[in-house]
Scaffold this motif. Structure first.
Motif, PDB file in Angstrom:
ATOM      1  N   ALA A 162      -8.992  10.169   1.238  1.00  0.00           N
ATOM      2  CA  ALA A 162      -7.912   9.358   0.989  1.00  0.00           C
ATOM      3  C   ALA A 162      -7.760   8.451  -0.268  1.00  0.00           C
ATOM      4  O   ALA A 162      -6.929   8.392  -0.937  1.00  0.00           O
ATOM      5  CB  ALA A 162      -7.575   8.266   2.273  1.00  0.00           C
ATOM      6  N   ARG A 163      -9.136   7.960  -0.526  1.00  0.00           N
ATOM      7  CA  ARG A 163      -9.385   7.329  -1.821  1.00  0.00           C
ATOM      8  C   ARG A 163      -9.129   8.248  -3.081  1.00  0.00           C
ATOM      9  O   ARG A 163      -8.436   7.619  -3.817  1.00  0.00           O
ATOM     10  CB  ARG A 163     -10.652   6.823  -1.852  1.00  0.00           C
ATOM     11  N   ARG A 194      -7.205  10.773  -3.083  1.00  0.00           N
ATOM     12  CA  ARG A 194      -5.672  11.290  -3.192  1.00  0.00           C
ATOM     13  C   ARG A 194      -5.001   9.952  -3.590  1.00  0.00           C
ATOM     14  O   ARG A 194      -4.097  10.086  -4.531  1.00  0.00           O
ATOM     15  CB  ARG A 194      -5.267  11.552  -1.671  1.00  0.00           C
ATOM     16  N   GLY A 195      -5.215   9.006  -3.403  1.00  0.00           N
ATOM     17  CA  GLY A 195      -4.696   7.756  -3.660  1.00  0.00           C
ATOM     18  C   GLY A 195      -4.802   7.525  -5.420  1.00  0.00           C
ATOM     19  O   GLY A 195      -3.830   7.071  -6.063  1.00  0.00           O
ATOM     20  N   CYS A 251      -1.710   7.584  -7.864  1.00  0.00           N
ATOM     21  CA  CYS A 251      -1.704   6.487  -9.126  1.00  0.00           C
ATOM     22  C   CYS A 251      -1.624   7.001 -10.488  1.00  0.00           C
ATOM     23  O   CYS A 251      -0.528   6.350 -11.129  1.00  0.00           O
ATOM     24  CB  CYS A 251      -2.899   5.560  -8.647  1.00  0.00           C
ATOM     25  N   ILE A 273      -6.167  -0.561 -12.105  1.00  0.00           N
ATOM     26  CA  ILE A 273      -5.459   0.195 -13.129  1.00  0.00           C
ATOM     27  C   ILE A 273      -4.084  -0.491 -13.442  1.00  0.00           C
ATOM     28  O   ILE A 273      -3.656  -0.793 -12.330  1.00  0.00           O
ATOM     29  CB  ILE A 273      -5.250   1.724 -12.898  1.00  0.00           C
ATOM     30  N   ILE A 327      -0.550  -1.009 -15.790  1.00  0.00           N
ATOM     31  CA  ILE A 327       0.449  -0.614 -16.770  1.00  0.00           C
ATOM     32  C   ILE A 327       1.561  -1.614 -16.680  1.00  0.00           C
ATOM     33  O   ILE A 327       2.153  -1.913 -15.525  1.00  0.00           O
ATOM     34  CB  ILE A 327       0.699   0.744 -16.896  1.00  0.00           C
ATOM     35  N   ALA A 377      -1.840   5.198   3.450  1.00  0.00           N
ATOM     36  CA  ALA A 377      -3.012   5.484   3.606  1.00  0.00           C
ATOM     37  C   ALA A 377      -3.816   5.907   2.549  1.00  0.00           C
ATOM     38  O   ALA A 377      -5.041   5.847   2.192  1.00  0.00           O
ATOM     39  CB  ALA A 377      -3.140   6.778   4.488  1.00  0.00           C
ATOM     40  N   GLU A 378      -2.998   6.513   1.513  1.00  0.00           N
ATOM     41  CA  GLU A 378      -3.740   6.879   0.201  1.00  0.00           C
ATOM     42  C   GLU A 378      -4.137   5.720  -0.759  1.00  0.00           C
ATOM     43  O   GLU A 378      -5.010   5.993  -1.796  1.00  0.00           O
ATOM     44  CB  GLU A 378      -2.763   7.917  -0.710  1.00  0.00           C
ATOM     45  N   LEU A 379      -3.705   4.578  -0.495  1.00  0.00           N
ATOM     46  CA  LEU A 379      -3.886   3.676  -1.286  1.00  0.00           C
ATOM     47  C   LEU A 379      -4.624   2.450  -0.461  1.00  0.00           C
ATOM     48  O   LEU A 379      -3.696   1.492  -0.148  1.00  0.00           O
ATOM     49  CB  LEU A 379      -2.733   2.816  -1.902  1.00  0.00           C
ATOM     50  N   PRO A 380      -5.660   2.524  -0.036  1.00  0.00           N
ATOM     51  CA  PRO A 380      -6.394   1.380   0.620  1.00  0.00           C
ATOM     52  C   PRO A 380      -6.552  -0.064   0.294  1.00  0.00           C
ATOM     53  O   PRO A 380      -6.976  -0.897   1.068  1.00  0.00           O
ATOM     54  CB  PRO A 380      -7.720   2.071   1.098  1.00  0.00           C
ATOM     55  N   VAL A 399      -2.400  -1.468  -9.576  1.00  0.00           N
ATOM     56  CA  VAL A 399      -3.052  -0.624  -8.526  1.00  0.00           C
ATOM     57  C   VAL A 399      -4.647  -0.879  -8.414  1.00  0.00           C
ATOM     58  O   VAL A 399      -5.357  -0.679  -9.497  1.00  0.00           O
ATOM     59  CB  VAL A 399      -2.916   0.659  -8.610  1.00  0.00           C
ATOM     60  N   PHE A 411      -8.292  -0.729  -5.958  1.00  0.00           N
ATOM     61  CA  PHE A 411      -9.078   0.334  -5.088  1.00  0.00           C
ATOM     62  C   PHE A 411     -10.229  -0.602  -4.667  1.00  0.00           C
ATOM     63  O   PHE A 411     -10.776  -1.059  -5.428  1.00  0.00           O
ATOM     64  CB  PHE A 411      -9.233   1.650  -5.699  1.00  0.00           C
ATOM     65  N   PRO A 412     -10.407  -0.322  -3.368  1.00  0.00           N
ATOM     66  CA  PRO A 412     -11.475  -1.161  -2.655  1.00  0.00           C
ATOM     67  C   PRO A 412     -13.030  -0.501  -3.344  1.00  0.00           C
ATOM     68  O   PRO A 412     -12.791   0.578  -3.577  1.00  0.00           O
ATOM     69  CB  PRO A 412     -11.421  -0.991  -1.245  1.00  0.00           C
TER      70      PRO A 412
END
Lengths: 366, 445
Positions: free
Chosen positions: A6-7, A9-10, A14, B66, B68, B393-396, B442, B444-445
């Motif tokens: 998932a990470r 794909r995220g 982005c 990231i 912009i 889900a794709e951006l946790p 955006v 990300f963890p």
């Protein structure tokens, strides 16, 4: 096939979004030339650049040109009905039928004067009664409902009045006569420049023997000198041996003539007297200079650099200002062939970095 | 990568810097969160904007980010009541923060860029008496690019630094051939241009100390930067077979200058949802170099045998212009900002921000021949932020959208010229600037 985490794909989503955003933004972003130099502050008195071929209908920079009449010594009167546009009446001296005269013409764009086109001649508003009588260096001003026309006849300054600016009645006597008691005046007063101060006072600058003096009037018909001393004179001459490489001597160290006085109230609320004049150097070369002062009396301070100097015997400045800039009119040497020289009226513009729209057509009346 | 490598890279990047730089971020900020808080974030930054405000803040990032965005500063600057049409400053902003750990020590790498729409950089070398909005006309029309490293050797301390890039211009113009002064169309001239854009770099250093969970202090240094413009021209050729002319010109100027700056900042957390910041920036404007070209001209046109034709007057070389000193004063610029988490939901948060900045003009009264126009500036800003927590889900991590609007008022005042024969004369000047923009981040963890 194994599905990406998932990470990952995220991050991919982005990045796609960011790229799409940048692309869209780039499409909307077209570079343009820089600006930042529009309507910059100016005292309205130069420096000037001569008009070019697209800004005049005739041979640039000339705006009133007739070999037989040799127009010179321009003076301007803004058209009242024109509001803040560049419409202007131009008065000039010349010779018609062997006698000196003053004529009037007009231009709706400040440049395309009636009389410059084929088959037209400016209107004669004043003419010598006899050959040999001098009628030169006009100055014109609107005082109340009347228009006052001043000129120099070699012995002093005379005045005529008119209701329409075309038919003038000469007034008897002199508005300002020679004064033997005024020691600095080595010649009779001439080259008048008469203006109305913002508070209604009537002032005159005049030239006498290469210096400038000042006078005042209550009615515009008779003037009294304001002081026993001149308000402006030639620069102090400089020994050429003391000049640095490339440095030029003063452009007006021989004499100053032909004042053109333009009062205004500055944005700071000060009365600002600006004077364009003809400066002559020791070699006899003329240029147009600027002198000025704050307040209603006192000597004038000099701008060290000329505001118009092209080496064509320019002299006798007149200034016309409107919201779009300032036009300078001068007498200038016109030489269509190397052996033919005569005076004509040329024009220059300030701010020098701006251009006037192309000239369109001559005015249809003087 | 070990810790020594990181520190070595940091100090190497600092050691190779030459000067520090002029950029539009001093005036309009970097990123909407900071701009909405009056640029008072030196002790309270952890995103890509830390590349400008305080590189040490990069070490606070908890994951890859990231960002912009875009901003436009429309300038309505007037003299004598007329708009001078000063170009807007507008373009993309963006960057990233990439944190990690090194031997258990948090560190981060950051990049930031401001990419203008209209031009990467602009050069203007005006005569000193030509009026211009010195702080807003030309100085801000340029690219900003910065790279930084940061470490947090202990939990309460972050250190960071790096450098930014710009380019100076050197150019040569060589023209030679035959010039017909009687029939210009018969002239034959050839020219050759050789121009270099040479890179210059300038440093920035920052430190941040957490005194407690509620209070943090920071100090930031930005170095001095001079963007030089050196041009030379050489004209040589035959003039109508009468004589041979040589004209050589060399001009040198500093087209853009950013003084060194020192920022002392604090951030106070008043509650879980509210904190306020104060930045005080000392700007060494006293070292300013005005963008006026020094000119050296050589002209050699020997008269032809028999002298010049009638009506032809050869030009003479102008005397070197005397460059008037520009009196500028060091300034202390306060910035205050506040951020309120107005809404806190399990999946999203909403923020409201406000800021104020006062920049007293450093330029002395322009009563002489120079006309570097500037006015005291009050800047008030507002901002809004929306943060979505793990929206899909794709951006946790999180997605943040920030927007800002800033109004700068340049107080109208009148300049009175000492010399009545001055060609510019008395003038009034003032105006306002609207700066609006948005930034998407955006994480990300």
């Amino acid at each position: 096939m194994r599905r990406a985490p998932a990470r990952t794909r995220g991050a991919a989503a982005c990045l796609v979004g960011v790229v799409a955003f940048v692309e869209l933004a780039a499409c909307a972003s077209i570079g343009s030339p820089g600006a930042g130099d529009v309507d910059l502050p100016t005292a309205g008195a130069g420096p000037f650049r001569k008009l070019d071929g697209n800004e005049t209908l005739g041979v640039a920079p000339f705006v009133l040109d007739d070999r037989t009449k040799a127009w010179h010594d321009p003076a301007v009167l803004p058209m009242e009905r024109a509001g803040d546009g560049p419409a202007v009446f131009l008065y000039a001296a010349g010779t018609l039928a062997g006698k000196e005269a003053i004529v009037r013409t007009s231009a709706l764009d400040g440049r395309s004067f009636f009389g410059s086109g084929v088959g037209t001649t400016p209107a004669v508003v004043l003419q010598a009664d006899a050959a040999g009588e001098k009628i030169r260096a006009p100055s014109v001003v609107r005082i109340g409902s009347a228009i006052f026309l001043y000129w120099a006849d070699g012995a002093g300054i005379r005045v005529a009045t008119s209701d329409d600016g075309l038919s003038f009645a000469k007034r008897p006597g002199y508005a300002l006569a020679a004064s033997p008691a005024t020691a600095w005046e080595k010649a009779a007063p001439g080259a008048p420049s008469v203006v109305l101060y913002p508070d209604g006072r009537i002032r005159m600058l005049y030239a006498a023997g290469g210096w400038l003096g000042e006078a005042e009037s209550a009615d515009g018909l008779a003037f009294t000198r304001l002081a026993d001393a001149p308000v402006f004179g030639p620069s102090v001459a400089v020994d050429p041996a003391t000049l640095a490489p490339g440095q030029k001597p003063p452009f007006d160290d021989a004499r100053v003539d032909d004042p053109c006085m333009i009062p205004r109230i500055t944005p700071a609320g000060r009365l600002h007297i600006r004077v364009l004049y003809t400066g002559t150097d020791a070699a006899g070369v003329t240029s147009i200079g600027l002198a000025a002062r704050y307040g209603d009396t006192g000597p004038l301070a000099r701008q060290a650099q000329p505001v118009y100097a092209i080496g064509k015997k320019e002299r006798g400045p007149a200034l016309f200002e409107w919201s779009g800039g300032a036009l300078l009119y001068v007498s200038q040497d016109r030489a269509p062939t190397p052996d033919a020289h005569y005076d004509a009226i040329a024009a220059a513009f300030s701010p020098a970095n701006l251009r006037l729209p192309p000239a369109t057509s001559y005015a249809d009346a003087p | 990568m070990n810790r020594n490598v990181v520190l070595g890279a940091f100090f190497a990047s600092y050691a190779c810097t030459l000067h520090a730089s002029a950029n539009p971020l001093d005036a309009f900020g970097l990123g909407s969160r900071a701009a909405g808080m009056g640029s008072a974030v030196a002790a309270d930054t952890s995103g890509f904007d830390a590349n400008y405000y305080n590189p040490a803040g990069l070490a606070r990032a908890r994951g890859l980010e990231i960002s912009i965005g875009y901003f436009r500063a429309s300038q309505y600057l007037k003299t004598n009541g007329h708009d001078n049409d000063v170009d807007p400053v507008k373009g993309l902003v963006g960057g990233l923060v990439a944190p990690g750990t090194l031997l258990g020590v948090p560190f981060a790498f950051g990049l930031a860029i401001h990419l203008p729409d209209d031009r990467i950089s602009r050069v203007r070398a005006l005569r000193q008496e030509v009026p211009r909005w010195e702080m807003y006309d030309n100085r801000n029309q340029r690219l900003f690019l910065a790279a930084n490293l940061a470490v947090s050797p202990v939990k309460w301390l972050q250190l960071g630094g790096g450098f930014s890039f710009m380019s100076s211009t050197e150019g040569k113009l060589d023209i030679g051939g035959f010039l017909n002064i009687f029939r210009a169309e018969d002239s034959q001239l050839r020219h050759q241009v050789d121009a270099d854009l040479t890179a210059v770099r300038y440093p920035q250093l920052g430190a941040r100390v957490e005194l407690s969970e509620a209070v943090a202090l920071a100090v930031v240094y930005r170095g001095e930067f001079k963007l030089k413009l050196d041009l030379s021209a050489y004209l040589h050729g035959d003039i109508s077979h009468l004589t041979t002319a040589i004209y050589a010109l060399d001009t040198h100027s500093v087209n853009n200058f950013l003084p060194q700056q020192l920022v002392v900042a604090g951030s106070w957390k008043l509650s879980d949802d509210l904190h306020t910041n104060l930045d005080v920036t000392w700007v060494n404007w006293g070292a300013y170099v005005p963008p006026v070209a020094s000119l050296n001209v050589g002209l050699d046109i020997p008269p032809p045998a028999g002298g010049w034709p009638n009506g032809i007057t050869p030009p003479t070389a102008p005397a070197p212009a005397k460059i008037e000193a520009l009196k500028m004063n060091d300034r202390v610029v306060p910035h205050v900002g506040v951020e309120w988490r107005a809404l806190a939901r399990p999946t999203w948060e909403g923020f409201a921000r406000a800021g104020y900045e006062y920049a007293k003009s450093p330029i002395g009264a322009q009563t002489g021949v120079t006309n570097y126009i500037d006015r005291d500036r009050h800047s008030m800003s507002l901002g809004l932020g929306l943060r979505a927590l793990a929206p899909i889900a794709e951006l946790p991590g999180d997605v943040r959208l920030d927007a800002h609007a800033q109004l700068s008022e340049l107080v109208t005042a009148t300049t009175r010229k000492a010399d009545p024969a001055d060609l510019v004369g008395d003038f009034t000047a003032g105006g306002h600037i609207w700066n609006v923009g948005a930034t998407l981040t955006v994480g990300f963890p």
